[in-house]
Design a protein around this motif. Structure first.
Motif, PDB file in Angstrom:
ATOM      1  N   LEU A  31     -68.370  19.616  42.823  1.00  0.00           N
ATOM      2  CA  LEU A  31     -69.704  19.185  42.396  1.00  0.00           C
ATOM      3  C   LEU A  31     -69.778  19.011  40.884  1.00  0.00           C
ATOM      4  O   LEU A  31     -70.339  18.033  40.386  1.00  0.00           O
ATOM      5  CB  LEU A  31     -70.744  20.218  42.857  1.00  0.00           C
ATOM      6  CG  LEU A  31     -72.178  19.987  42.403  1.00  0.00           C
ATOM      7  CD1 LEU A  31     -72.759  18.745  43.068  1.00  0.00           C
ATOM      8  CD2 LEU A  31     -73.042  21.210  42.715  1.00  0.00           C
ATOM      9  N   THR A  33     -67.361  18.444  38.754  1.00  0.00           N
ATOM     10  CA  THR A  33     -66.386  17.515  38.162  1.00  0.00           C
ATOM     11  C   THR A  33     -66.440  16.146  38.819  1.00  0.00           C
ATOM     12  O   THR A  33     -65.565  15.320  38.602  1.00  0.00           O
ATOM     13  CB  THR A  33     -64.959  18.081  38.264  1.00  0.00           C
ATOM     14  OG1 THR A  33     -64.653  18.339  39.638  1.00  0.00           O
ATOM     15  CG2 THR A  33     -64.806  19.349  37.451  1.00  0.00           C
ATOM     16  N   ASN A  34     -67.445  15.932  39.672  1.00  0.00           N
ATOM     17  CA  ASN A  34     -67.638  14.628  40.324  1.00  0.00           C
ATOM     18  C   ASN A  34     -66.459  14.273  41.222  1.00  0.00           C
ATOM     19  O   ASN A  34     -66.037  13.115  41.301  1.00  0.00           O
ATOM     20  CB  ASN A  34     -67.847  13.532  39.274  1.00  0.00           C
ATOM     21  CG  ASN A  34     -68.536  12.298  39.840  1.00  0.00           C
ATOM     22  OD1 ASN A  34     -69.297  12.388  40.800  1.00  0.00           O
ATOM     23  ND2 ASN A  34     -68.259  11.143  39.262  1.00  0.00           N
ATOM     24  N   HIS A  36     -64.611  14.535  45.124  1.00  0.00           N
ATOM     25  CA  HIS A  36     -64.808  14.763  46.553  1.00  0.00           C
ATOM     26  C   HIS A  36     -63.844  15.860  47.045  1.00  0.00           C
ATOM     27  O   HIS A  36     -62.732  16.004  46.528  1.00  0.00           O
ATOM     28  CB  HIS A  36     -64.564  13.475  47.334  1.00  0.00           C
ATOM     29  CG  HIS A  36     -65.321  12.296  46.803  1.00  0.00           C
ATOM     30  ND1 HIS A  36     -66.698  12.232  46.797  1.00  0.00           N
ATOM     31  CD2 HIS A  36     -64.897  11.135  46.242  1.00  0.00           C
ATOM     32  CE1 HIS A  36     -67.081  11.083  46.271  1.00  0.00           C
ATOM     33  NE2 HIS A  36     -66.009  10.401  45.919  1.00  0.00           N
ATOM     34  N   ASN A  99     -77.206  12.091  47.983  1.00  0.00           N
ATOM     35  CA  ASN A  99     -76.417  12.712  46.917  1.00  0.00           C
ATOM     36  C   ASN A  99     -75.201  13.452  47.461  1.00  0.00           C
ATOM     37  O   ASN A  99     -74.100  13.343  46.917  1.00  0.00           O
ATOM     38  CB  ASN A  99     -77.289  13.678  46.101  1.00  0.00           C
ATOM     39  CG  ASN A  99     -78.407  12.986  45.370  1.00  0.00           C
ATOM     40  OD1 ASN A  99     -79.579  13.322  45.544  1.00  0.00           O
ATOM     41  ND2 ASN A  99     -78.077  12.016  44.537  1.00  0.00           N
ATOM     42  N   ARG A 124     -68.393   4.302  44.319  1.00  0.00           N
ATOM     43  CA  ARG A 124     -69.781   4.777  44.275  1.00  0.00           C
ATOM     44  C   ARG A 124     -70.758   3.641  44.569  1.00  0.00           C
ATOM     45  O   ARG A 124     -71.809   3.517  43.949  1.00  0.00           O
ATOM     46  CB  ARG A 124     -70.092   5.409  42.926  1.00  0.00           C
ATOM     47  CG  ARG A 124     -70.018   6.930  42.881  1.00  0.00           C
ATOM     48  CD  ARG A 124     -68.627   7.450  42.969  1.00  0.00           C
ATOM     49  NE  ARG A 124     -68.601   8.922  42.829  1.00  0.00           N
ATOM     50  CZ  ARG A 124     -67.492   9.638  42.746  1.00  0.00           C
ATOM     51  NH1 ARG A 124     -66.312   9.047  42.793  1.00  0.00           N
ATOM     52  NH2 ARG A 124     -67.528  10.947  42.647  1.00  0.00           N
ATOM     53  N   ARG A 137     -76.678   8.979  41.836  1.00  0.00           N
ATOM     54  CA  ARG A 137     -75.880   9.987  41.151  1.00  0.00           C
ATOM     55  C   ARG A 137     -76.626  11.314  41.179  1.00  0.00           C
ATOM     56  O   ARG A 137     -77.840  11.335  40.996  1.00  0.00           O
ATOM     57  CB  ARG A 137     -75.620   9.576  39.699  1.00  0.00           C
ATOM     58  CG  ARG A 137     -74.786   8.333  39.554  1.00  0.00           C
ATOM     59  CD  ARG A 137     -74.627   7.926  38.102  1.00  0.00           C
ATOM     60  NE  ARG A 137     -73.961   8.942  37.294  1.00  0.00           N
ATOM     61  CZ  ARG A 137     -74.519   9.594  36.281  1.00  0.00           C
ATOM     62  NH1 ARG A 137     -75.780   9.326  35.926  1.00  0.00           N
ATOM     63  NH2 ARG A 137     -73.857  10.485  35.590  1.00  0.00           N
ATOM     64  N   PRO A 138     -75.933  12.429  41.372  1.00  0.00           N
ATOM     65  CA  PRO A 138     -74.514  12.501  41.720  1.00  0.00           C
ATOM     66  C   PRO A 138     -74.277  12.093  43.170  1.00  0.00           C
ATOM     67  O   PRO A 138     -75.170  12.219  44.009  1.00  0.00           O
ATOM     68  CB  PRO A 138     -74.182  13.975  41.508  1.00  0.00           C
ATOM     69  CG  PRO A 138     -75.479  14.679  41.781  1.00  0.00           C
ATOM     70  CD  PRO A 138     -76.548  13.763  41.280  1.00  0.00           C
ATOM     71  N   LEU A 140     -71.443  12.821  46.176  1.00  0.00           N
ATOM     72  CA  LEU A 140     -70.315  13.691  46.495  1.00  0.00           C
ATOM     73  C   LEU A 140     -70.080  13.717  47.997  1.00  0.00           C
ATOM     74  O   LEU A 140     -71.015  13.930  48.777  1.00  0.00           O
ATOM     75  CB  LEU A 140     -70.601  15.117  45.994  1.00  0.00           C
ATOM     76  CG  LEU A 140     -69.463  16.127  46.047  1.00  0.00           C
ATOM     77  CD1 LEU A 140     -68.354  15.733  45.080  1.00  0.00           C
ATOM     78  CD2 LEU A 140     -69.983  17.518  45.710  1.00  0.00           C
ATOM     79  N   LYS A 200     -80.607  18.082  39.384  1.00  0.00           N
ATOM     80  CA  LYS A 200     -79.678  17.056  38.902  1.00  0.00           C
ATOM     81  C   LYS A 200     -79.378  17.206  37.416  1.00  0.00           C
ATOM     82  O   LYS A 200     -78.222  17.116  36.991  1.00  0.00           O
ATOM     83  CB  LYS A 200     -80.251  15.659  39.171  1.00  0.00           C
ATOM     84  CG  LYS A 200     -80.280  15.245  40.622  1.00  0.00           C
ATOM     85  CD  LYS A 200     -80.789  13.817  40.762  1.00  0.00           C
ATOM     86  CE  LYS A 200     -80.838  13.381  42.213  1.00  0.00           C
ATOM     87  NZ  LYS A 200     -81.306  11.982  42.364  1.00  0.00           N
ATOM     88  N   PHE A 204     -75.668  17.714  35.692  1.00  0.00           N
ATOM     89  CA  PHE A 204     -75.083  16.822  34.685  1.00  0.00           C
ATOM     90  C   PHE A 204     -74.785  17.581  33.394  1.00  0.00           C
ATOM     91  O   PHE A 204     -73.784  17.302  32.715  1.00  0.00           O
ATOM     92  CB  PHE A 204     -76.023  15.648  34.400  1.00  0.00           C
ATOM     93  CG  PHE A 204     -76.180  14.706  35.557  1.00  0.00           C
ATOM     94  CD1 PHE A 204     -75.083  14.342  36.333  1.00  0.00           C
ATOM     95  CD2 PHE A 204     -77.422  14.173  35.886  1.00  0.00           C
ATOM     96  CE1 PHE A 204     -75.218  13.470  37.404  1.00  0.00           C
ATOM     97  CE2 PHE A 204     -77.567  13.299  36.956  1.00  0.00           C
ATOM     98  CZ  PHE A 204     -76.455  12.948  37.712  1.00  0.00           C
ATOM     99  N   ARG A 207     -71.592  19.411  33.930  1.00  0.00           N
ATOM    100  CA  ARG A 207     -70.469  18.461  33.860  1.00  0.00           C
ATOM    101  C   ARG A 207     -70.107  18.169  32.411  1.00  0.00           C
ATOM    102  O   ARG A 207     -68.922  18.133  32.055  1.00  0.00           O
ATOM    103  CB  ARG A 207     -70.842  17.164  34.585  1.00  0.00           C
ATOM    104  CG  ARG A 207     -70.849  17.281  36.091  1.00  0.00           C
ATOM    105  CD  ARG A 207     -71.129  15.925  36.750  1.00  0.00           C
ATOM    106  NE  ARG A 207     -71.078  16.025  38.201  1.00  0.00           N
ATOM    107  CZ  ARG A 207     -71.285  15.008  39.027  1.00  0.00           C
ATOM    108  NH1 ARG A 207     -71.549  13.811  38.528  1.00  0.00           N
ATOM    109  NH2 ARG A 207     -71.219  15.170  40.329  1.00  0.00           N
TER     110      ARG A 207
END
Length: 323
Positions: A31, A33-34, A36, A99, A124, A137-138, A140, A200, A204, A207
């Motif tokens: 989550l 580090t973006n 999957h 999301n 995406r 965004r995000p 996942l 959110k 971010f 991240r």
């Protein structure tokens, strides 16, 4: 501040999920580090429950998709529907527009569905008709799969597997944990309610903070050596292991191992990466990216065994010229 929020998220999830600390940790790394995540294990190990609970702790839209052999791409991304009143086609978006996507038993669906999911994971975005739609965004994908030797499963394409930042193998719980699970699930008064912790903007912010974590050039070179040793094991003195490897890890492995190591350090409360951070996460980042041959299967050798030997063989300060 953010580390306290992360610990609060873990605490909320553990109100429902017993044990499985590693799985919770890896889901949060994905989550933040973006990236999957692919979870593999036999049914009944709380894979779906953990993802479902985590989604409730986050202020994010969540959809669960049960992958089945008769699933169609339109069931995933949506389709064009003719509106008789307006005499034109309208887009009906599918559950992929969320999301967090729980792709449950992802390896039970056919190739066309996997192809549709691949575009969403990598770009995406999804294409419906002639129009391309960006995803929120995000975004996942947290996918679960059963071991590929089970009935009714399809091996995932290598190109799709490589899009997963990590593949986490889920083991059986300990006796103590299973006793607690049994007690909770047979207690009519057990409440599985959790509180939402992160939104959110905070995700971010985390991240961005992880991106600022420092990693020494020595560790960057160490990551490259680990990845290259899966491609050219003979150059690292691993002649016995070389006979089992068909293809080594892709460049995505280097990128994801760097990011995941930073996330491990950050969640430990540090703004710098240690060698132990790289070693801790290496198996989950590399194990699904190394393709073994039939000889490995015949000799009962798996990628986790090879990664363990690689970590033993490659010292931190080893540098091999590779042109």
């Amino acid at each position: 501040m953010h580390q306290e929020k992360i610990q609060a998220v873990i605490k909320e999830v553990k109100k429902v999920v017993v044990g499985q600390d590693k799985m919770i940790n890896r889901l949060l790394i994905g989550l933040f580090t973006n990236g999957h995540i692919l979870l593999e294990g036999v049914p009944g190990l709380a894979k779906t429950l953990t993802v479902n609970t985590l989604s409730k702790v986050l202020h994010l839209d969540f959809k669960r998709i049960q992958f089945t052999p008769d699933l169609l791409p339109s069931d995933l991304v949506g389709t064009m529907i003719y509106n008789q009143l307006n005499a034109n086609f309208e887009v009906k978006k599918g559950p992929i527009f969320s999301n967090i996507i729980l792709a449950d038993e992802v390896n039970r669906s056919p190739a066309k569905v996997q192809s549709a999911l691949l575009e969403a994971m990598q770009e995406r975005q999804v294409t419906i008709g002639e129009t391309t739609y960006p995803l929120d965004r995000p975004f996942l994908v947290l996918a679960t799969q059963n071991p590929v030797d089970q009935e009714g499963t399809y091996p995932l394409p290598e190109a799709q597997v490589d899009r997963f930042m990590m593949k986490v193998n889920i083991d059986y719980p300990t006796k103590k944990d299973e006793l607690e699970v049994m007690r909770r699930m047979t207690d009519a008064h057990f409440a599985s309610n959790v509180n939402a912790i992160l939104d959110k903007e905070e995700i971010f912010a985390i991240r961005n903070a992880i991106n600022e974590v420092q990693i020494a050039e020595t560790l960057e070179n160490y990551i490259i050596e680990l990845v290259f040793s899966t491609r050219f094991p003979e150059n690292y003195g691993m002649h016995e292991e070389a006979k089992y490897i068909m293809f080594g890890a892709s460049p995505r492995a280097s990128i994801n191992l760097n990011l995941a190591s930073k996330a491990v350090a950050y969640m430990e409360g540090r703004d710098y990466v240690l060698p132990e951070d790289v070693k801790e996460i290496a198996d989950d980042v590399l194990n699904h990216r190394i393709i073994l041959n039939y000889e490995a299967e015949a000799d009962n050798v798996n990628t986790r065994d090879l990664i363990k030997k690689i970590l033993e063989k490659i010292p931190l300060n080893k540098t091999v010229s590779m042109k």
